[in-house]
Design an enzyme around this catalytic site. Structure first.
Site: not given
Length: 136
Positions: A49-52
């Site tokens: 759920g994190c772009a990074s």
């Protein structure tokens, strides 16, 4: 309910009026954090759920919650450091009682992070809560 480490961050944010300075401080917090061993940067520790790229590895000792974290983005490493200040050392059963949204709002992060970063921050908080619940 915030720890002295988190209160120190909140005090610094209050002192730093310019958001560029605050972002620099967040990055410095991330740089000061010990790196997570690359061997622990595996799918089991990855936060979805994190772009990074983000990894969180829990450490539970004497029923107290702690964790190490890592990200490929410096600002996100800083956010991990802030979450560490918020949660580290708490009894595992108190982790879910922390109102992270309210504490982080004191820093103004809710208003100054992109939607993508805010979603990632929520995913990290969710992962921390889940890790603590699993340990409890």
């Amino acid at each position: 309910m915030a720890s002295p480490a988190f209160e120190e961050i909140a005090d610094t944010f209050e002192f730093l009026e310019d958001w560029e300075d605050r972002y620099r401080h967040v990055i410095e917090l991330g740089r000061a954090m010990p790196p997570l061993d690359p061997a622990l940067q595996v799918p089991a520790t990855k936060v979805e759920g994190c772009a990074s790229q983000v990894w969180i590895m829990p450490r539970i000792e004497a029923r107290r919650f702690d964790f190490q974290g890592e990200s490929d983005a410096m600002i996100v490493r800083g956010l991990i450091a802030i979450l560490h200040a918020l949660y580290a050392g708490l009894p595992v059963d108190e982790v879910e009682r922390v109102n992270a949204q309210a504490e982080l709002a004191r820093l103004g992060l809710d208003e100054h992070l992109s939607a993508q970063r805010s979603n990632g921050l929520r995913a990290m908080i969710g992962r921390i809560r889940q890790l603590a619940a699993d340990a409890g």
